[in-house]
Design a protein around this motif. Structure first.
Motif, PDB file in Angstrom:
ATOM      1  N   ARG A 105     -33.939  44.242  -7.015  1.00 58.43           N
ATOM      2  CA  ARG A 105     -33.861  42.869  -6.464  1.00 58.43           C
ATOM      3  C   ARG A 105     -32.694  42.153  -7.141  1.00 58.43           C
ATOM      4  NH1 ARG A 105     -39.171  39.464  -5.616  1.00 58.43           N
ATOM      5  NH2 ARG A 105     -38.506  37.886  -4.164  1.00 58.43           N
ATOM      6  N   ALA A 106     -31.792  41.245  -6.497  1.00 63.94           N
ATOM      7  CA  ALA A 106     -30.936  40.542  -7.071  1.00 63.94           C
ATOM      8  C   ALA A 106     -31.414  39.513  -8.178  1.00 63.94           C
ATOM      9  CB  ALA A 106     -30.248  39.869  -5.944  1.00 63.94           C
ATOM     10  N   ASN A 107     -30.608  39.515  -9.231  1.00 61.81           N
ATOM     11  CA  ASN A 107     -31.102  38.701 -10.438  1.00 61.81           C
ATOM     12  C   ASN A 107     -31.498  36.974 -10.040  1.00 61.81           C
ATOM     13  OD1 ASN A 107     -28.375  37.977 -10.262  1.00 61.81           O
ATOM     14  ND2 ASN A 107     -28.280  37.847 -12.340  1.00 61.81           N
ATOM     15  N   TRP A 108     -30.757  36.876  -8.892  1.00 63.63           N
ATOM     16  CA  TRP A 108     -30.740  35.339  -8.516  1.00 63.63           C
ATOM     17  C   TRP A 108     -31.961  35.183  -7.458  1.00 63.63           C
ATOM     18  CZ3 TRP A 108     -29.823  35.246  -3.369  1.00 63.63           C
ATOM     19  CH2 TRP A 108     -28.937  36.177  -2.883  1.00 63.63           C
ATOM     20  N   ASP A 109     -32.320  36.082  -7.007  1.00 62.73           N
ATOM     21  CA  ASP A 109     -33.565  36.137  -6.044  1.00 62.73           C
ATOM     22  C   ASP A 109     -35.116  35.895  -6.736  1.00 62.73           C
ATOM     23  OD1 ASP A 109     -34.734  36.228  -3.409  1.00 62.73           O
ATOM     24  OD2 ASP A 109     -34.744  38.539  -3.432  1.00 62.73           O
ATOM     25  N   ASN A 110     -35.158  34.926  -7.125  1.00 61.25           N
ATOM     26  CA  ASN A 110     -36.521  34.672  -7.925  1.00 61.25           C
ATOM     27  C   ASN A 110     -36.745  32.972  -7.723  1.00 61.25           C
ATOM     28  OD1 ASN A 110     -37.115  37.162  -9.023  1.00 61.25           O
ATOM     29  ND2 ASN A 110     -35.424  36.901 -10.497  1.00 61.25           N
ATOM     30  N   ASP A 111     -37.991  32.883  -7.467  1.00 63.08           N
ATOM     31  CA  ASP A 111     -38.500  31.519  -7.351  1.00 63.08           C
ATOM     32  C   ASP A 111     -37.469  30.403  -6.432  1.00 63.08           C
ATOM     33  OD1 ASP A 111     -40.585  32.039  -9.410  1.00 63.08           O
ATOM     34  OD2 ASP A 111     -39.032  31.784 -10.979  1.00 63.08           O
ATOM     35  N   LEU A 112     -37.200  31.146  -5.265  1.00 59.75           N
ATOM     36  CA  LEU A 112     -36.266  30.479  -4.317  1.00 59.75           C
ATOM     37  C   LEU A 112     -37.006  29.445  -3.672  1.00 59.75           C
ATOM     38  CD1 LEU A 112     -34.050  33.407  -2.815  1.00 59.75           C
ATOM     39  CD2 LEU A 112     -33.649  31.959  -4.872  1.00 59.75           C
ATOM     40  N   GLU A 113     -38.510  29.545  -3.565  1.00 54.74           N
ATOM     41  CA  GLU A 113     -39.267  28.599  -2.717  1.00 54.74           C
ATOM     42  C   GLU A 113     -39.145  27.349  -3.389  1.00 54.74           C
ATOM     43  OE1 GLU A 113     -41.682  30.654  -5.821  1.00 54.74           O
ATOM     44  OE2 GLU A 113     -40.487  31.518  -4.152  1.00 54.74           O
ATOM     45  N   LYS A 114     -38.651  27.172  -4.835  1.00 50.04           N
ATOM     46  CA  LYS A 114     -38.755  25.952  -5.629  1.00 50.04           C
ATOM     47  C   LYS A 114     -37.562  25.051  -5.451  1.00 50.04           C
ATOM     48  CE  LYS A 114     -41.809  28.023  -8.944  1.00 50.04           C
ATOM     49  NZ  LYS A 114     -41.955  28.509 -10.507  1.00 50.04           N
ATOM     50  N   ILE A 115     -36.351  25.837  -5.099  1.00 55.53           N
ATOM     51  CA  ILE A 115     -35.138  25.119  -4.921  1.00 55.53           C
ATOM     52  C   ILE A 115     -35.097  23.984  -3.926  1.00 55.53           C
ATOM     53  CG2 ILE A 115     -33.956  26.767  -6.138  1.00 55.53           C
ATOM     54  CD1 ILE A 115     -32.610  27.509  -3.348  1.00 55.53           C
ATOM     55  N   THR A 116     -34.170  23.136  -3.927  1.00 60.79           N
ATOM     56  CA  THR A 116     -34.076  21.839  -2.824  1.00 60.79           C
ATOM     57  C   THR A 116     -34.096  22.383  -1.492  1.00 60.79           C
ATOM     58  OG1 THR A 116     -32.990  20.795  -4.487  1.00 60.79           O
ATOM     59  CG2 THR A 116     -32.566  19.966  -2.416  1.00 60.79           C
ATOM     60  N   LYS A 117     -34.669  21.814  -0.499  1.00 60.45           N
ATOM     61  CA  LYS A 117     -34.620  22.481   0.831  1.00 60.45           C
ATOM     62  C   LYS A 117     -33.730  21.359   1.645  1.00 60.45           C
ATOM     63  CE  LYS A 117     -38.625  25.085   0.735  1.00 60.45           C
ATOM     64  NZ  LYS A 117     -38.791  24.962  -0.694  1.00 60.45           N
ATOM     65  N   ILE A 118     -32.696  21.651   2.359  1.00 62.89           N
ATOM     66  CA  ILE A 118     -31.750  20.440   3.275  1.00 62.89           C
ATOM     67  C   ILE A 118     -31.863  21.289   4.542  1.00 62.89           C
ATOM     68  CG2 ILE A 118     -29.537  19.695   3.253  1.00 62.89           C
ATOM     69  CD1 ILE A 118     -29.135  20.357   0.402  1.00 62.89           C
ATOM     70  N   GLU A 119     -32.411  20.155   5.340  1.00 61.21           N
ATOM     71  CA  GLU A 119     -32.504  20.586   6.803  1.00 61.21           C
ATOM     72  C   GLU A 119     -31.382  21.105   7.733  1.00 61.21           C
ATOM     73  OE1 GLU A 119     -35.177  20.308   8.795  1.00 61.21           O
ATOM     74  OE2 GLU A 119     -36.370  19.988   6.976  1.00 61.21           O
ATOM     75  N   LYS A 120     -30.105  20.624   7.223  1.00 66.49           N
ATOM     76  CA  LYS A 120     -28.671  20.998   7.959  1.00 66.49           C
ATOM     77  C   LYS A 120     -27.525  21.330   6.952  1.00 66.49           C
ATOM     78  CE  LYS A 120     -29.966  18.331  12.152  1.00 66.49           C
ATOM     79  NZ  LYS A 120     -29.395  18.726  13.340  1.00 66.49           N
ATOM     80  N   PHE A 121     -26.400  21.448   7.154  1.00 68.49           N
ATOM     81  CA  PHE A 121     -25.314  21.541   6.387  1.00 68.49           C
ATOM     82  C   PHE A 121     -25.079  20.423   5.501  1.00 68.49           C
ATOM     83  CE2 PHE A 121     -22.045  24.669   5.362  1.00 68.49           C
ATOM     84  CZ  PHE A 121     -21.017  23.782   4.710  1.00 68.49           C
ATOM     85  N   PRO A 122     -25.121  20.857   4.038  1.00 72.58           N
ATOM     86  CA  PRO A 122     -25.132  19.597   3.147  1.00 72.58           C
ATOM     87  C   PRO A 122     -23.728  18.904   3.313  1.00 72.58           C
ATOM     88  CG  PRO A 122     -24.478  21.803   1.948  1.00 72.58           C
ATOM     89  CD  PRO A 122     -25.031  21.842   3.550  1.00 72.58           C
ATOM     90  N   SER A 123     -23.958  17.488   2.897  1.00 73.74           N
ATOM     91  CA  SER A 123     -22.809  16.537   3.087  1.00 73.74           C
ATOM     92  C   SER A 123     -22.345  16.169   1.724  1.00 73.74           C
ATOM     93  CB  SER A 123     -23.270  15.326   3.886  1.00 73.74           C
ATOM     94  OG  SER A 123     -24.264  14.732   3.056  1.00 73.74           O
TER      95      SER A 123
END
Length: 135
Positions: free
Chosen positions: A117-135
């Motif tokens: 598993r990639a070392n950055w692929d942990n707890d991804l459900e906890k990061i900010t969620k943005i509906e569309k492309f960030p502005s």
């Protein structure tokens, strides 16, 4: 009778349908799947009974077998989208989940090859969620 599931590549050159049911849905974290998806894992559906029917663009499909491994990837030569392929001498259909144009009706069975598993692929459900492309 099973419902046919349509799929295609990003550029629309290739289209296909799957008749039958999927046996398994795995999220594979092996180093090969990370390389060929450019992401943390591949999301693939597997079936020993479903049938693949190419509707268009079959001649635009390239299949790569990584030497001395069981890793196989088929893709559109125009846009690079991952496409279905037959493995194990035609006994196993492997369909990239993202190649389907319909909702996937089953949930993943398991994460596999988690030791890679990639070392950055942990707890991804906890990061900010943005509906569309960030502005």
């Amino acid at each position: 009778m099973s419902v046919k599931k349509a799929g295609s590549c990003l550029c629309g050159e290739v289209s296909f349908e799957i008749a039958g049911e999927f046996d398994n849905f795995f999220l594979c974290h092996c180093q090969y799947c990370q390389k060929d998806t450019g992401s943390a894992h591949a999301a693939s559906l597997f079936s020993t009974s479903a049938k693949l029917n190419w509707l268009s663009g079959q001649d635009n499909i390239q299949t790569f077998n990584l030497p001395q491994t069981r890793h196989v990837k088929s893709f559109c030569l125009t846009c690079g989208s991952a496409m279905p392929n037959m493995q194990m001498d035609g006994q196993l259909l492997v369909v990239p989940a993202g190649s389907l144009d319909v909702e996937v009706s089953i949930q993943p069975n398991a994460h596999i090859f988690v030791s890679s598993r990639a070392n950055w692929d942990n707890d991804l459900e906890k990061i900010t969620k943005i509906e569309k492309f960030p502005s």
